[in-house]
Design a protein around this motif. Structure first.
Motif, PDB file in Angstrom:
ATOM      1  N   HIS A  22       0.803  -1.229   0.000  1.00 55.97           N
ATOM      2  CA  HIS A  22       0.000   0.000   0.000  1.00 55.97           C
ATOM      3  C   HIS A  22       0.836   1.280   0.000  1.00 55.97           C
ATOM      4  CE1 HIS A  22      -3.542  -2.493   0.924  1.00 55.97           C
ATOM      5  NE2 HIS A  22      -2.750  -3.139   1.767  1.00 55.97           N
ATOM      6  N   VAL A  23       2.154   1.185   0.136  1.00 61.52           N
ATOM      7  CA  VAL A  23       2.983   2.384   0.244  1.00 61.52           C
ATOM      8  C   VAL A  23       4.112   2.346  -0.777  1.00 61.52           C
ATOM      9  CG1 VAL A  23       2.446   2.650   2.699  1.00 61.52           C
ATOM     10  CG2 VAL A  23       4.495   1.379   2.025  1.00 61.52           C
ATOM     11  N   ASP A  24       4.740   3.520  -0.960  1.00 65.71           N
ATOM     12  CA  ASP A  24       5.810   3.647  -1.954  1.00 65.71           C
ATOM     13  C   ASP A  24       7.202   3.440  -1.358  1.00 65.71           C
ATOM     14  OD1 ASP A  24       4.060   4.531  -4.168  1.00 65.71           O
ATOM     15  OD2 ASP A  24       3.703   6.256  -2.868  1.00 65.71           O
ATOM     16  N   PHE A  25       7.347   3.701  -0.068  1.00 63.65           N
ATOM     17  CA  PHE A  25       8.655   3.563   0.573  1.00 63.65           C
ATOM     18  C   PHE A  25       8.470   3.383   2.069  1.00 63.65           C
ATOM     19  CE2 PHE A  25       7.698   8.043   1.029  1.00 63.65           C
ATOM     20  CZ  PHE A  25       8.287   8.431   2.223  1.00 63.65           C
ATOM     21  N   VAL A  26       9.537   2.957   2.742  1.00 64.70           N
ATOM     22  CA  VAL A  26       9.513   2.859   4.198  1.00 64.70           C
ATOM     23  C   VAL A  26      10.772   3.513   4.769  1.00 64.70           C
ATOM     24  CG1 VAL A  26       8.106   0.783   4.308  1.00 64.70           C
ATOM     25  CG2 VAL A  26      10.590   0.580   4.176  1.00 64.70           C
ATOM     26  N   SER A  27      10.626   4.014   5.976  1.00 66.22           N
ATOM     27  CA  SER A  27      11.746   4.615   6.684  1.00 66.22           C
ATOM     28  C   SER A  27      11.776   4.016   8.083  1.00 66.22           C
ATOM     29  CB  SER A  27      11.582   6.137   6.759  1.00 66.22           C
ATOM     30  OG  SER A  27      12.712   6.733   7.348  1.00 66.22           O
ATOM     31  N   ILE A  28      12.913   3.473   8.463  1.00 64.15           N
ATOM     32  CA  ILE A  28      13.022   2.787   9.755  1.00 64.15           C
ATOM     33  C   ILE A  28      13.485   3.777  10.816  1.00 64.15           C
ATOM     34  CG2 ILE A  28      14.070   0.860  11.005  1.00 64.15           C
ATOM     35  CD1 ILE A  28      14.598  -0.446   8.255  1.00 64.15           C
ATOM     36  N   GLY A  29      12.629   4.004  11.797  1.00 63.73           N
ATOM     37  CA  GLY A  29      12.976   4.888  12.915  1.00 63.73           C
ATOM     38  C   GLY A  29      13.557   4.060  14.044  1.00 63.73           C
ATOM     39  N   THR A  30      14.860   3.929  14.053  1.00 63.11           N
ATOM     40  CA  THR A  30      15.489   3.001  15.007  1.00 63.11           C
ATOM     41  C   THR A  30      15.324   3.436  16.455  1.00 63.11           C
ATOM     42  OG1 THR A  30      17.604   4.126  14.588  1.00 63.11           O
ATOM     43  CG2 THR A  30      17.176   2.097  13.383  1.00 63.11           C
ATOM     44  N   ASN A  31      15.184   4.734  16.718  1.00 59.79           N
ATOM     45  CA  ASN A  31      15.051   5.179  18.113  1.00 59.79           C
ATOM     46  C   ASN A  31      13.854   4.513  18.782  1.00 59.79           C
ATOM     47  OD1 ASN A  31      17.077   6.832  17.220  1.00 59.79           O
ATOM     48  ND2 ASN A  31      15.897   8.713  17.318  1.00 59.79           N
TER      49      ASN A  31
END
Length: 594
Positions: free
Chosen positions: A463-472
């Motif tokens: 359903h999305v174009d990209f992901v960003s991993i928020g490691t905090n």
């Protein structure tokens, strides 16, 4: 007498200067520097507030009934005496004249000085008069607050003080709220010390973004350090040295010079393309808080903004939300400053360590929430406030007409949230079309911060174009650790096998689906993890601009293909950090031999 305080090192380097204590009184006050031509007016504010309190107490004393206890009148006399004491009012004026503090800051700074003097008195009666002093100061601060409400401060009178030629200043506080950190971000402070916080608390993150030394979680620093003490911050060891000896001072001055030389060398890499030895192009994006941060990102060599924390547009506003137009202007400014490079705007992520100030009825009430990190925050709050959410989305989409904009949604954990978001986006697009506002395609991405999102990533990727991993937050939620709590800071471990497994699988799933994936948490800017993230297949990093040179240096020395051959051993290890150190040491040795 020299002594040391130890805490958690969160931003490397050495800072030497005089201590400035803030928020030391029981009343939280504004802290800002005033312009030279405002000094007399600011002194007049302080005197006027003092006189108002004098009149209040004199009226109270005159209106005391005849049968009132004698002690009550005596107490009012003590307070009146303190109000007229030059040790309070005269010294407060000196803070305004010499440091250009606003009246509230000057008064709380002098309270700190006098309170310590009372603490050191041997006589019990005199020592207990500190409470009277605090009550008097709180009354004056209250009068100043009422006056400020009648006459809001002129923005032109608030300046970022240039202390060239004077002693460097170090900020010391029990804690610093995110909104206050933004006030201090472009100020003259050369380092931060706080009693509480962890490696990824917001104070730590902003200190790293400013590229200045910081130590948090010291527990006692704000109580032990006095106003104007000479202090050394050792951001590498997590040590704070108060009143250092001449020998120690000279040693740290030498280390300071060495650090500055190293930074100058790294700065030469800022416009060099981030290519690995085997020809892999790596995107190095910047994390920013405000549009004014964008030029620094370009100057640092960033190839885009990987995380625009939009929540800072919502802070320091006395509970008032920014309008659509105000947000549009801010997003547009950031987009234009990046000169055609992509800008990823995260929707408002208030909650946990970033509550809004003076919360109104429709805002989060953190004082009633036992665990705000688990509560109504981030996308949960946005979906609970649909008109606010639509307003922000309209502003973001309007900014897309001026450059490449990507939309990032924080704290997603359910497919139902994705469906609501997509439905809201359709409504917003129709509203903009009906209103005649231009916009272009905006890629939609989600943050992987919750283990549930990492586990169900293959479903989300449909359903999305990209992901960003928020490691905090991913580390925080995976290990059940409050990352702002120094009492459990030792358990916050980016090298934990569970964390690394979630990271590796998330990157692998995104790449397999042909979707772009980045890491925007603090691990991205920590060069200790650069080789490991490259080995996992990561090709897009987002960090504070100041961290780009050191990470780029690692990338330029890396062979991403060969590094990947070490990944399985690290992930299968009982001690991943130690295994990674051995593996990458072996890699460096082999590279030199060939």
């Amino acid at each position: 007498m020299s002594f040391q305080v130890f805490g958690i090192p969160v931003s490397r380097g050495v800072a030497i200067g005089r201590a400035v204590l803030v928020n030391s009184s029981r009343v939280d006050v504004a802290h800002y520097f005033i312009a030279e031509d405002r000094i007399e007016a600011e002194i007049a504010r302080a005197v006027s507030a003092r006189d108002e309190v004098v009149r209040e107490l004199e009226t109270l004393k005159a209106d005391l009934p005849s049968d009132a206890p004698h002690e009550l009148a005596a107490l009012l006399d003590v307070h009146l005496m303190l109000l007229h004491d030059d040790a309070l009012t005269g010294a407060t004026k000196q803070w305004i004249i010499e440091r250009h503090y606003n009246a509230e800051w000057a008064l709380s700074a002098q309270l700190e000085v006098l309170a310590r003097q009372f603490d050191e008195m041997e006589d019990d009666y005199l020592r207990e008069r500190k409470a009277d002093l605090e009550q008097v100061v709180e009354r004056i601060l209250g009068a100043l607050a009422r006056e400020q409400g009648r006459n809001p401060v002129d923005a032109a009178s608030v300046v970022q003080r240039d202390f060239a030629g004077e002693d460097p200043l170090l900020l010391v506080a029990a804690d610093i709220a995110p909104a206050d950190m933004m006030q201090f971000k472009r100020s003259i402070f050369h380092g931060f010390i706080t009693d509480i916080g962890g490696k990824t608390s917001h104070t730590a993150i902003v200190a790293r973004s400013m590229d200045i030394p910081a130590v948090v979680g010291t527990r006692e620093a704000s109580r032990l350090i006095r106003q104007d003490d000479w202090v050394i911050i050792d951001g590498d060891a997590g040590a704070v040295i108060v009143d250092p000896s001449p020998i120690v001072l000279e040693e740290y001055r030498f280390r300071q010079r060495q650090s500055e030389l190293e930074r100058a060398k790294l700065a030469r890499l800022r416009h060099k393309p981030a290519l690995t030895l085997d020809g892999e192009h790596i995107e190095l994006h910047a994390n920013i808080e405000m549009p004014a941060d964008a030029p620094a990102a370009v100057e640092a060599g960033a190839t885009g903004v990987g995380l625009f924390r939009s929540e800072f547009l919502f802070m320091n506003r006395d509970g008032e939300l920014p309008s659509e137009e105000e947000q549009f202007v801010a997003y547009k400014a950031a987009v234009e400053a990046m000169r055609g490079m992509p800008v990823t705007i995260r929707t408002v992520d208030v909650g946990a360590d970033k509550p809004l100030d003076r919360m109104s009825a429709h805002e989060l009430r953190h004082e009633h929430v036992l665990n705000p990190a688990m509560g109504l925050r981030a996308i949960r709050w946005s979906l609970a406030e649909p008109s606010m959410f639509r307003q922000q989305l309209r502003a973001i989409y309007r900014a897309s007409a001026f450059g490449k904009v990507r939309l990032l949604i924080p704290m997603v954990a359910h497919l139902s949230e994705i469906r609501q978001i997509l439905e809201t986006i359709k409504k917003v697009q129709q509203q903009l079309t009906d209103a005649g506002h231009a916009f272009t395609k905006v890629d939609l991405g989600v943050m992987i911060e919750i283990p549930a999102a990492a586990v169900m990533l293959p479903l989300l990727l449909r359903h999305v174009d990209f992901v960003s991993i928020g490691t905090n937050d991913l580390i925080q939620y995976t290990l059940a650790i409050d990352r702002a709590d120094e009492s459990v800071a030792h358990l916050y471990d980016p090298w934990h096998p569970a964390v690394l497994q979630l990271l590796a699988s998330s990157i692998a799933h995104a790449r397999a689906a042909g979707k772009s994936v980045s890491v925007c948490g603090e691990m991205a800017g920590d060069s200790a993890f650069t080789f490991l993230l490259l080995a996992m297949g990561l090709r897009s990093f987002s960090m504070h601009p100041s961290q780009i040179p050191s990470v780029k240096q690692r990338i330029l020395r890396a062979d991403a293909g060969r590094l990947s051959s070490y990944l399985a051993d690290v992930l299968d290890s009982d001690d991943p950090q130690r295994s990674a150190e051995f593996a990458f040491a072996a890699y460096r040795t082999e590279s030199k031999l060939q």
